[in-house]
Design a protein around this motif. Structure first.
Motif, PDB file in Angstrom:
ATOM      1  N   LYS A   1       0.986  -0.894   0.372  1.00 20.07           N
ATOM      2  CA  LYS A   1      -0.129  -0.060  -0.059  1.00 20.07           C
ATOM      3  C   LYS A   1       0.723   1.563  -0.010  1.00 20.07           C
ATOM      4  CE  LYS A   1      -4.486  -2.283  -0.007  1.00 20.07           C
ATOM      5  NZ  LYS A   1      -4.773  -2.445  -0.717  1.00 20.07           N
ATOM      6  N   ILE A   2      -0.115   2.600  -0.317  1.00 19.05           N
ATOM      7  CA  ILE A   2       0.720   3.815  -0.698  1.00 19.05           C
ATOM      8  C   ILE A   2       1.431   4.098   0.964  1.00 19.05           C
ATOM      9  CG2 ILE A   2       0.473   6.115  -0.760  1.00 19.05           C
ATOM     10  CD1 ILE A   2       0.006   4.395  -3.044  1.00 19.05           C
ATOM     11  N   ASN A   3       1.115   3.566   2.195  1.00 19.54           N
ATOM     12  CA  ASN A   3       1.607   3.650   3.315  1.00 19.54           C
ATOM     13  C   ASN A   3       3.107   3.113   3.462  1.00 19.54           C
ATOM     14  OD1 ASN A   3       0.778   1.212   3.971  1.00 19.54           O
ATOM     15  ND2 ASN A   3      -1.148   2.166   5.687  1.00 19.54           N
ATOM     16  N   GLN A   4       3.494   2.627   2.617  1.00 16.41           N
ATOM     17  CA  GLN A   4       4.283   1.676   2.442  1.00 16.41           C
ATOM     18  C   GLN A   4       5.690   2.483   2.392  1.00 16.41           C
ATOM     19  OE1 GLN A   4       3.322  -0.937   5.178  1.00 16.41           O
ATOM     20  NE2 GLN A   4       5.288  -1.732   3.951  1.00 16.41           N
ATOM     21  N   LEU A   5       5.149   3.626   0.762  1.00 16.05           N
ATOM     22  CA  LEU A   5       5.466   4.069   0.150  1.00 16.05           C
ATOM     23  C   LEU A   5       6.321   5.351   1.143  1.00 16.05           C
ATOM     24  CD1 LEU A   5       7.195   5.260  -2.379  1.00 16.05           C
ATOM     25  CD2 LEU A   5       5.229   6.416  -3.149  1.00 16.05           C
ATOM     26  N   GLU A   6       5.098   5.616   1.998  1.00 17.30           N
ATOM     27  CA  GLU A   6       5.642   6.961   2.768  1.00 17.30           C
ATOM     28  C   GLU A   6       6.605   6.871   3.798  1.00 17.30           C
ATOM     29  OE1 GLU A   6       1.475   9.185   2.783  1.00 17.30           O
ATOM     30  OE2 GLU A   6       1.025   7.258   2.957  1.00 17.30           O
ATOM     31  N   SER A   7       6.434   5.580   3.780  1.00 18.95           N
ATOM     32  CA  SER A   7       7.153   4.766   5.742  1.00 18.95           C
ATOM     33  C   SER A   7       8.546   4.858   4.797  1.00 18.95           C
ATOM     34  CB  SER A   7       6.871   3.851   5.899  1.00 18.95           C
ATOM     35  OG  SER A   7       5.426   4.150   5.986  1.00 18.95           O
ATOM     36  N   LYS A   8       9.273   4.192   3.494  1.00 16.59           N
ATOM     37  CA  LYS A   8       9.941   4.448   3.059  1.00 16.59           C
ATOM     38  C   LYS A   8      10.956   5.973   2.619  1.00 16.59           C
ATOM     39  CE  LYS A   8      12.247   1.269   0.552  1.00 16.59           C
ATOM     40  NZ  LYS A   8      12.276   0.132  -0.095  1.00 16.59           N
ATOM     41  N   ILE A   9       9.629   6.850   2.497  1.00  9.86           N
ATOM     42  CA  ILE A   9      10.658   8.221   2.319  1.00  9.86           C
ATOM     43  C   ILE A   9      10.961   8.947   3.952  1.00  9.86           C
ATOM     44  CG2 ILE A   9       9.816  10.168   1.421  1.00  9.86           C
ATOM     45  CD1 ILE A   9       8.462   8.483  -0.289  1.00  9.86           C
ATOM     46  N   ALA A  10      10.032   8.745   4.718  1.00  4.14           N
ATOM     47  CA  ALA A  10       9.994   9.442   5.828  1.00  4.14           C
ATOM     48  C   ALA A  10      11.397   8.809   6.545  1.00  4.14           C
ATOM     49  CB  ALA A  10       8.945   9.080   6.507  1.00  4.14           C
ATOM     50  N   ILE A  11      11.898   7.503   7.016  1.00  4.26           N
ATOM     51  CA  ILE A  11      12.436   7.149   7.221  1.00  4.26           C
ATOM     52  C   ILE A  11      14.269   6.721   6.888  1.00  4.26           C
ATOM     53  CG2 ILE A  11      12.125   5.382   8.928  1.00  4.26           C
ATOM     54  CD1 ILE A  11      12.442   3.324   6.360  1.00  4.26           C
ATOM     55  N   ASP A  12      13.669   7.394   5.358  1.00  5.68           N
ATOM     56  CA  ASP A  12      15.755   8.235   4.860  1.00  5.68           C
ATOM     57  C   ASP A  12      16.312   9.102   5.761  1.00  5.68           C
ATOM     58  OD1 ASP A  12      14.859   6.643   2.868  1.00  5.68           O
ATOM     59  OD2 ASP A  12      14.490   7.762   1.165  1.00  5.68           O
ATOM     60  N   ALA A  13      17.879   8.777   5.312  1.00  7.14           N
ATOM     61  CA  ALA A  13      17.877  10.422   6.398  1.00  7.14           C
ATOM     62  C   ALA A  13      18.232  11.756   5.569  1.00  7.14           C
ATOM     63  CB  ALA A  13      19.570  10.013   6.329  1.00  7.14           C
ATOM     64  N   GLU A  14      17.249  11.070   4.126  1.00  5.79           N
ATOM     65  CA  GLU A  14      17.698  12.777   3.801  1.00  5.79           C
ATOM     66  C   GLU A  14      16.077  12.623   2.860  1.00  5.79           C
ATOM     67  OE1 GLU A  14      20.554  14.295   1.616  1.00  5.79           O
ATOM     68  OE2 GLU A  14      22.423  14.615   3.153  1.00  5.79           O
ATOM     69  N   PRO A  15      15.008  12.554   3.078  1.00  8.07           N
ATOM     70  CA  PRO A  15      14.060  11.935   2.414  1.00  8.07           C
ATOM     71  C   PRO A  15      13.423  13.495   0.997  1.00  8.07           C
ATOM     72  CG  PRO A  15      13.058  12.831   4.640  1.00  8.07           C
ATOM     73  CD  PRO A  15      14.400  13.171   4.657  1.00  8.07           C
ATOM     74  N   ILE A  16      13.802  12.086  -0.015  1.00 11.50           N
ATOM     75  CA  ILE A  16      13.030  13.179  -1.537  1.00 11.50           C
ATOM     76  C   ILE A  16      12.533  14.049  -1.382  1.00 11.50           C
ATOM     77  CG2 ILE A  16      14.030  11.127  -2.137  1.00 11.50           C
ATOM     78  CD1 ILE A  16      11.257  11.019  -3.373  1.00 11.50           C
ATOM     79  N   SER A  17      13.305  15.135  -1.874  1.00 12.40           N
ATOM     80  CA  SER A  17      12.268  16.500  -2.419  1.00 12.40           C
ATOM     81  C   SER A  17      12.831  17.270  -3.427  1.00 12.40           C
ATOM     82  CB  SER A  17      12.411  17.062  -1.566  1.00 12.40           C
ATOM     83  OG  SER A  17      13.885  17.574  -1.358  1.00 12.40           O
ATOM     84  N   GLY A  18      11.584  17.438  -4.753  1.00 13.27           N
ATOM     85  CA  GLY A  18      11.759  18.435  -5.236  1.00 13.27           C
ATOM     86  C   GLY A  18      10.491  18.784  -5.931  1.00 13.27           C
ATOM     87  N   GLN A  19      11.224  19.581  -7.343  1.00 15.21           N
ATOM     88  CA  GLN A  19      10.327  20.168  -7.536  1.00 15.21           C
ATOM     89  C   GLN A  19       9.547  19.858  -9.301  1.00 15.21           C
ATOM     90  OE1 GLN A  19      12.251  24.396  -8.287  1.00 15.21           O
ATOM     91  NE2 GLN A  19      11.348  24.827  -5.653  1.00 15.21           N
ATOM     92  N   VAL A  20      10.502  18.580  -9.394  1.00 16.18           N
ATOM     93  CA  VAL A  20       9.447  18.175 -10.693  1.00 16.18           C
ATOM     94  C   VAL A  20      10.060  16.483 -10.086  1.00 16.18           C
ATOM     95  CG1 VAL A  20       9.977  17.154 -13.583  1.00 16.18           C
ATOM     96  CG2 VAL A  20      10.907  19.687 -12.597  1.00 16.18           C
ATOM     97  N   GLY A  21       7.951  15.955 -10.861  1.00 16.88           N
ATOM     98  CA  GLY A  21       8.635  14.885 -10.572  1.00 16.88           C
ATOM     99  C   GLY A  21       7.149  14.195 -10.807  1.00 16.88           C
ATOM    100  N   ILE A  22       7.482  12.404 -10.530  1.00 15.58           N
ATOM    101  CA  ILE A  22       6.313  11.279 -11.026  1.00 15.58           C
ATOM    102  C   ILE A  22       5.900  10.053 -10.443  1.00 15.58           C
ATOM    103  CG2 ILE A  22       6.838  11.800 -14.061  1.00 15.58           C
ATOM    104  CD1 ILE A  22       9.158   9.344 -13.667  1.00 15.58           C
ATOM    105  N   ALA A  23       5.151   9.437 -10.544  1.00 16.85           N
ATOM    106  CA  ALA A  23       4.656   9.158  -9.418  1.00 16.85           C
ATOM    107  C   ALA A  23       3.695   7.711  -9.946  1.00 16.85           C
ATOM    108  CB  ALA A  23       4.589   9.697  -8.045  1.00 16.85           C
TER     109      ALA A  23
END
Length: 622
Positions: free
Chosen positions: A56-78
């Motif tokens: 589920k999506i919450n698994q993806l959110e959890s992986k993003i949250a636990i990264d030492a530097e959560p990803i961020s950017g102004q151009v993206g695809i999902a």
């Protein structure tokens, strides 16, 4: 090869961090069904950052949250993926990346991917997944070596693809740009202020915009924060109108309901009102509801051919009874996936009707395109009944009737089916009126019945507690049999489909008169038999069929009209679902009870009601 699926795409270019927007968009696409998800963005240093997860999506959110530097950017695809090529696994999840230079999300199927894969392996490309999509990333990467413009590289790559695709592409070579393409799979552009978004469904972008551009077949688009350029299949610049959506972000939220399916079942009285609004007067149907050409086209027809899949097919089967019984017009109904492959003979002066909730059903769309090739030789006007404006089917048809069911999130269709039946009742009445095959008196009776329908649906919904109690008896059951006669036979088929879809109980439907021709062998105390008993000309015959079941120890559940009086029989569990319904309103009203039964059985079984296993909301590939 036949694959189910409709994956979800979200993307964008903005002046803010795009990640929260992408994740919210993915959540709003969860209803489509998926087994994995992923996100890729271009960070401040113009590097591609990607996170993917199984589940589920919450698994993806959890992986993003636990990264030492959560990803961020102004151009993206999902993307949310429903497995076709390759098992559900993180390495098969989108986005797919080639040499840290290109990232791609893809809906659809690249039919010649194995040929392309062999060519790319010979060129030295390495594959990390089992998907057809990875060849897309490699192909774009290869073209970028000789064509630095990302749009042109994507265009050149698509010339190699056979099949269907909606693509979202970003590259480190143009870090401010998102390129998209669509062929055979829907894609919309959301228009913001200083930002643009893409999605496979309007609902994904409702929190950020109400303005949309619906890309047409073969279109490409190049998006930056300040520009949206659209090109046709030859890469010539074109204009596409910006349309305002009437949907609100809150319209796809659960509110007080536990599941979307339950919410949508209870939205049906309003959905009926909305679908009828502006289509009838106090006594008449408005033929113009089907388009300004409708009257002239209906005048020329001698028969009707309906094509659909799944639940939409069942609505067409009900309509066949109406067309032949009420106005005496021949009507054929066929499953689209069979129709398109058997070289059908379609006669001159046939109204060709396609029915689809999404308007993107691949087999139905292919059948329509096949028939359109005959139009130069024969008079075959085409009509689509659909719940989604700007869908592929609506654009391909001569006439369109939009049902107003509103967003339907639950995979098992409920209010879309009901509004399709309303639309088909209006169609039958309109054709009968134009062809003078229906009296003014009969037209008025039908219109008055349709005006009562929202109230009849509310009355059927009021039986939920009784139906909930009956559902308890299914807790240990693995099989069920549904029976009906006349229009109630396709309603029995729809009831069986709903039960198997969301409770995973094996369920079949039969015309009640067919019991002696085989199904009676199945009857014992372990198989519930669900019968639909309106007060009509076939009631006495149905009662005889039910006695055959009772004599063999069958567990009998009957949904009856109050005037049917089956409740006087001992040994039957009876729900007086409705009273004094007519030939048009009866199938719609009885179906409500079967929807509630399926829902409450699924709750008892503990299944995923809104996202049943192995199924997707729309089937946009073969």
């Amino acid at each position: 090869m036949d694959f189910f699926g409709m994956c979800g795409i979200v993307g964008g270019v903005a002046e803010r961090n795009i990640v929260p927007i992408l994740l919210e968009g993915l959540r709003r696409l969860e209803y489509r069904g998926y087994d994995s998800s992923g996100i890729a963005v271009l960070d401040a240093a113009a590097n591609i950052q990607r996170v993917r997860a199984l589940g589920k999506i919450n698994q993806l959110e959890s992986k993003i949250a636990i990264d030492a530097e959560p990803i961020s950017g102004q151009v993206g695809i999902a993307h949310t993926r429903w497995a076709t090529h390759g098992v559900p696994a993180e390495n098969n999840a989108h986005p797919h990346i080639c040499n840290n230079k290109v990232a791609v999300v893809h809906n659809g199927i690249i039919e010649n991917y194995q040929i392309l894969k062999a060519q790319q392996l010979a060129l030295g490309y390495r594959f990390t997944s089992e998907t057809d999509t990875e060849v897309v990333a490699h192909c774009i990467h290869k073209h970028l070596e000789s064509e630095p413009d990302l749009l042109k590289a994507v265009f050149n790559a698509t010339q190699n693809f056979e099949g269907a695709y909606a693509l979202g592409v970003l590259s480190i070579t143009q870090a401010d740009t998102l390129v998209v393409a669509r062929k055979g799979s829907p894609l919309v552009v959301g228009v913001g202020i200083g930002e643009y978004f893409i999605a496979s469904d309007v609902s994904a972008l409702l929190p950020v915009t109400q303005s949309f551009i619906f890309l047409e077949e073969g279109d490409f688009a190049r998006l930056t924060r300040s520009t949206c350029e659209i090109f046709d299949s030859q890469l010539k610049s074109v204009e596409r109108p910006i349309k305002q959506s009437s949907l609100k972000a809150s319209s796809v939220e659960l509110g007080e309901h536990r599941h979307y399916m339950h919410k949508e079942i209870f939205e049906q009285p309003q959905a009926v009102i909305d679908t009828l609004e502006g289509r009838i007067t106090q006594e008449h149907v408005l033929v113009s509801s089907f388009g300004h050409q409708a009257e002239a086209l209906f005048e020329s027809i001698e028969r009707v051919q309906i094509i659909a899949c799944g639940t939409s097919y069942h609505s067409g089967m009900v309509a066949r009874y109406w067309f032949e019984d009420i106005i005496g017009m021949p009507c054929q109904v066929e499953v689209a996936s069979e129709y398109r492959y058997r070289n059908p003979v379609i006669q001159n002066n046939t109204l060709f009707v396609t029915i689809s909730q999404s308007g993107e059903t691949a087999d139905t769309l292919a059948a329509l395109q096949q028939v359109k090739k005959l139009k130069s030789k024969k008079n075959i006007p085409t009509l689509t009944i659909c719940n989604v404006a700007e869908s592929s089917l609506t654009r391909e048809s001569d006439l369109t009737f939009l049902t107003h069911a509103g967003p339907e999130i639950g995979v098992a269709s409920t209010k879309a089916f009901t509004t399709q039946l309303v639309a088909l009742a209006l169609l039958m009445t309109s054709v009968g009126k134009v062809k003078k095959m229906m009296s003014v008196k009969r037209e008025t009776i039908i219109v008055k019945g349709l005006q009562k329908l929202p109230g009849l649906v509310k009355n059927a919904l009021a039986h939920e507690d009784t139906i909930k109690e009956i559902a308890q008896s299914f807790a240990d059951k693995q099989n069920a049999l549904f029976l009906g006669r006349g229009t109630m036979y396709p309603i029995a088929m729809e009831g069986a489909l709903k039960l198997k879809e969301i409770s995973y109980i094996h369920a079949e439907a039969y015309p009640a008169g067919e019991l002696k021709h085989g199904p009676l062998a199945l009857i014992d105390e372990n198989i519930p038999v669900i019968a639909i008993a309106p007060h009509d000309d076939l009631l006495e015959k149905l009662k005889s069929n039910l006695q055959e079941v009772k004599a063999r120890g069958g567990q009998m559940i009957v949904f009856e009209d109050e005037m049917s009086n089956i409740s006087s029989e001992s040994g039957f569990r009876v729900v007086k679902t409705t009273t004094n319904v007519g030939r048009i309103t009866a199938p719609i009203t009885f179906n409500i009870a079967l929807q509630l039964l399926s829902y409450h059985v699924a709750l008892i079984k503990g299944t995923d009601v809104d996202q049943p296993r192995n199924l997707a909301k729309s089937v946009t590939v073969e």
